[in-house]
Design a protein around this motif. Structure first.
Motif, PDB file in Angstrom:
ATOM      1  N   ALA A 279       0.778  -1.264   0.012  1.00 33.68           N
ATOM      2  CA  ALA A 279       0.063   0.121   0.010  1.00 33.68           C
ATOM      3  C   ALA A 279       0.901   1.048   0.113  1.00 33.68           C
ATOM      4  CB  ALA A 279      -0.922   0.124   1.372  1.00 33.68           C
ATOM      5  N   THR A 280       0.187   2.493  -0.452  1.00 36.10           N
ATOM      6  CA  THR A 280       0.972   3.567  -0.338  1.00 36.10           C
ATOM      7  C   THR A 280       1.388   4.150   0.910  1.00 36.10           C
ATOM      8  OG1 THR A 280      -1.103   4.752  -0.779  1.00 36.10           O
ATOM      9  CG2 THR A 280       0.271   4.272  -2.635  1.00 36.10           C
ATOM     10  N   PHE A 281       2.253   5.059   0.889  1.00 40.33           N
ATOM     11  CA  PHE A 281       3.268   5.566   2.109  1.00 40.33           C
ATOM     12  C   PHE A 281       2.255   6.093   3.327  1.00 40.33           C
ATOM     13  CE2 PHE A 281       5.282   8.790   4.377  1.00 40.33           C
ATOM     14  CZ  PHE A 281       6.532   8.422   4.552  1.00 40.33           C
ATOM     15  N   ARG A 282       2.416   5.509   4.432  1.00 42.59           N
ATOM     16  CA  ARG A 282       2.046   6.157   5.693  1.00 42.59           C
ATOM     17  C   ARG A 282       3.040   6.440   6.710  1.00 42.59           C
ATOM     18  NH1 ARG A 282      -1.938   3.132   3.668  1.00 42.59           N
ATOM     19  NH2 ARG A 282      -3.973   3.283   4.153  1.00 42.59           N
ATOM     20  N   PHE A 283       2.855   7.514   7.793  1.00 41.71           N
ATOM     21  CA  PHE A 283       3.781   7.511   8.734  1.00 41.71           C
ATOM     22  C   PHE A 283       3.079   7.747   9.984  1.00 41.71           C
ATOM     23  CE2 PHE A 283       2.734  11.833   7.620  1.00 41.71           C
ATOM     24  CZ  PHE A 283       2.791  12.621   8.741  1.00 41.71           C
ATOM     25  N   ALA A 304       1.518  -4.254   3.859  1.00 42.18           N
ATOM     26  CA  ALA A 304       1.749  -5.169   2.572  1.00 42.18           C
ATOM     27  C   ALA A 304       0.299  -6.074   2.586  1.00 42.18           C
ATOM     28  CB  ALA A 304       2.873  -5.992   2.475  1.00 42.18           C
ATOM     29  N   PRO A 305      -0.645  -5.591   1.732  1.00 43.69           N
ATOM     30  CA  PRO A 305      -1.545  -6.519   1.496  1.00 43.69           C
ATOM     31  C   PRO A 305      -1.219  -7.867   0.972  1.00 43.69           C
ATOM     32  CG  PRO A 305      -2.042  -4.378   0.665  1.00 43.69           C
ATOM     33  CD  PRO A 305      -0.648  -4.616   0.988  1.00 43.69           C
ATOM     34  N   ALA A 332      -7.036  -6.960  -0.363  1.00 46.55           N
ATOM     35  CA  ALA A 332      -6.507  -6.493  -1.546  1.00 46.55           C
ATOM     36  C   ALA A 332      -6.654  -5.076  -2.006  1.00 46.55           C
ATOM     37  CB  ALA A 332      -6.954  -7.463  -2.719  1.00 46.55           C
ATOM     38  N   PHE A 333      -8.085  -4.681  -1.620  1.00 46.23           N
ATOM     39  CA  PHE A 333      -8.414  -3.292  -1.829  1.00 46.23           C
ATOM     40  C   PHE A 333      -8.403  -2.251  -0.793  1.00 46.23           C
ATOM     41  CE2 PHE A 333     -11.443  -5.432  -4.859  1.00 46.23           C
ATOM     42  CZ  PHE A 333     -10.949  -4.865  -6.032  1.00 46.23           C
ATOM     43  N   GLY A 334      -7.346  -2.629   0.113  1.00 44.06           N
ATOM     44  CA  GLY A 334      -7.164  -1.875   1.508  1.00 44.06           C
ATOM     45  C   GLY A 334      -8.383  -2.292   2.388  1.00 44.06           C
ATOM     46  N   HIS A 335      -8.459  -1.083   3.422  1.00 41.61           N
ATOM     47  CA  HIS A 335      -9.700  -1.257   4.276  1.00 41.61           C
ATOM     48  C   HIS A 335      -9.880   0.049   5.231  1.00 41.61           C
ATOM     49  CE1 HIS A 335     -12.025  -3.065   7.637  1.00 41.61           C
ATOM     50  NE2 HIS A 335     -11.126  -2.686   8.597  1.00 41.61           N
ATOM     51  N   ARG A 339      -9.997   2.638   1.465  1.00 44.00           N
ATOM     52  CA  ARG A 339     -10.397   1.466   0.756  1.00 44.00           C
ATOM     53  C   ARG A 339     -10.616   1.815  -0.666  1.00 44.00           C
ATOM     54  NH1 ARG A 339     -14.214  -2.092  -1.188  1.00 44.00           N
ATOM     55  NH2 ARG A 339     -13.717  -4.357  -0.941  1.00 44.00           N
ATOM     56  N   CYS A 340      -9.938   1.179  -1.681  1.00 42.70           N
ATOM     57  CA  CYS A 340      -9.947   1.548  -3.015  1.00 42.70           C
ATOM     58  C   CYS A 340     -11.500   1.773  -3.443  1.00 42.70           C
ATOM     59  CB  CYS A 340      -9.260   0.327  -3.709  1.00 42.70           C
ATOM     60  SG  CYS A 340      -9.787   0.737  -5.664  1.00 42.70           S
ATOM     61  N   LEU A 341     -11.618   3.066  -4.147  1.00 41.92           N
ATOM     62  CA  LEU A 341     -12.763   3.577  -4.531  1.00 41.92           C
ATOM     63  C   LEU A 341     -13.147   2.622  -5.653  1.00 41.92           C
ATOM     64  CD1 LEU A 341     -14.484   6.094  -3.969  1.00 41.92           C
ATOM     65  CD2 LEU A 341     -13.214   7.299  -5.600  1.00 41.92           C
ATOM     66  N   GLY A 342     -12.386   2.344  -6.386  1.00 37.53           N
ATOM     67  CA  GLY A 342     -12.923   1.903  -7.612  1.00 37.53           C
ATOM     68  C   GLY A 342     -13.038   0.290  -7.692  1.00 37.53           C
ATOM     69  N   ALA A 343     -12.997  -0.492  -6.233  1.00 33.66           N
ATOM     70  CA  ALA A 343     -13.010  -1.912  -6.280  1.00 33.66           C
ATOM     71  C   ALA A 343     -14.341  -2.464  -6.974  1.00 33.66           C
ATOM     72  CB  ALA A 343     -13.228  -2.334  -4.727  1.00 33.66           C
ATOM     73  N   PRO A 344     -15.497  -1.784  -7.040  1.00 30.89           N
ATOM     74  CA  PRO A 344     -16.584  -2.302  -7.661  1.00 30.89           C
ATOM     75  C   PRO A 344     -16.325  -2.559  -9.308  1.00 30.89           C
ATOM     76  CG  PRO A 344     -17.422  -0.912  -6.225  1.00 30.89           C
ATOM     77  CD  PRO A 344     -15.823  -0.723  -6.207  1.00 30.89           C
TER      78      PRO A 344
END
Length: 391
Positions: A279-283, A304-305, A332-335, A339-344
């Protein structure tokens, strides 16, 4: 320890590395570039918790403020909606969310099916075909470009820039691509302002020009994010999913014979070989605890999903494709709020494409041994460069 991402075999198969890291500690410090260490989250429970931990921020501008990065990423890429926290993230997401609801996606299904059929019509029985270039790339590119109103003639360039944005270890290529795609979309916005249409991009322009709390920079940034994220994940999902099915022919046959199995199959394929590996960067904005590990304030955190989805503590026999596995639960789409907007949309495209392949080409098989397949060199995405098949 050495940097696990520098192992030449990591991109081909990251799962042994993920398993070893998770076994040692599901959250652990790993070396990164430019002497910067990160905390890598590979356990399922810890990853799920990290996605919703209020002590983790995605505001990269805040993290890098005053720091010399040596990079020249266009702000439309470096400061996208993915790199924001509420309330800014909530505001931006609300402006595009309606385009990706299950209802909105249902209206797109006939178009997705038509494009899929047109692409597969060009496949010649008896000949070798690259399923990535002949289906996994052009289908989601066509769909997201249709949504945004990107002209057909520009779609090849869009794919090239997008591919460059994920070139791991090549910052100059990434930075150059970021300026190219942002500049293109800024010009497209100008053109659609003169001649509006019924595209999502025109809707966003109306929101911006109508004073709906959207700045010009935010408009360009949203357009870049939608264009790139709108097809990258789906391309990898179709490619990875097809490879998994080709390596388990009985599952491919079940998918052909049972249309009701498609949604469950897509869920299991998402879990097995997640299109987003990291997944993209967090801190950490404060000292937090994930599992047994304390993470100091200011530390970068990588979830790491791809690793979490193969955690045996959550998924029995996680390295096996099992179409009878209880669907859902994967990351896989985060949580959470990111969470991934484009999942559907991704689910619909992959389901339609894979079922069409199974139905139209029941004897489809790999044209090369699996070990000869080339994988993209990107830590963020997990995807094939090419997938040669024989009809």
């Amino acid at each position: 320890m050495s940097n696990p991402f520098q192992d030449p075999g990591f991109f081909r198969n990251p799962y042994p590395t993920f398993a070893a890291l998770r076994s040692a500690s599901p959250v652990r410090k790993v070396p990164g570039g430019a002497g910067q260490s990160s905390y890598l989250v590979t356990g399922y429970a810890e990853a799920r918790a990290a996605f919703t931990d209020p002590g983790l921020s995605k505001d990269t501008a805040r993290f890098f403020a005053g720091k010399e990065t040596g990079r020249n990423l266009h702000p439309a890429v470096s400061q996208s909606m993915l790199a924001t926290d509420p309330p800014q993230h909530t505001r931006l997401r609300s402006l595009v969310a309606k385009a990706f609801t299950p209802g909105a996606v249902a209206l797109l299904r006939p178009y997705i099916a038509r494009v899929t059929d047109e692409l597969l019509d060009a496949w010649v029985p008896g000949e070798r075909t690259d399923a990535i270039e002949a289906l996994a790339v052009p289908l989601p590119v066509a769909v997201i470009c249709q949504l945004l109103g990107v002209p057909d003639a520009d779609r090849a360039a869009v794919r090239t820039w997008s591919n460059e944005l994920f070139a791991a270890g090549q910052p100059e290529r990434i930075d150059s691509a970021s300026h190219a795609v942002a500049g293109y979309l800024a010009d497209l916005i100008t053109a659609k302002r003169r001649t509006p249409d019924d595209s999502l991009l025109s809707d966003l322009i109306r929101a911006r020009d109508g004073g709906d709390r959207l700045s010009e920079d935010e408009l360009v940034s949203l357009a870049v994010l939608l264009l790139v994220a709108g097809h990258e994940t789906t391309t990898n999902l179709i490619g990875n999913g097809l490879l998994a099915l080709l390596q388990a022919p009985e599952s491919l046959h079940r998918l052909r014979d049972d249309p009701g199995l498609v949604e469950t199959a897509v869920d299991e394929l998402l879990r097995l070989d997640s299109p987003v590996s990291m997944a993209t960067f967090r801190f950490a904005t404060e000292t937090i605890r994930l599992g047994e590990t304390e993470i100091p304030a200011g530390s970068p955190v990588l979830i790491a999903p791809g690793a979490a989805n193969r955690d045996p503590a959550r998924f029995p026999e996680p390295d096996q494709l099992d179409l009878d596995r209880e669907p859902g639960g994967h990351l896989a789409f985060g949580h959470g709020i990111h969470r991934c907007l484009g999942a559907p949309l991704a689910r619909a495209e992959a389901g339609i494409a894979l079922r069409a392949l199974a139905t139209r080409f029941p004897r489809l098989r790999l044209a090369v041994p699996p070990e000869e397949l080339e994988w993209r060199h990107t830590r963020l995405m997990r995807g094939l460069v090419a997938l040669p098949v024989l009809l």
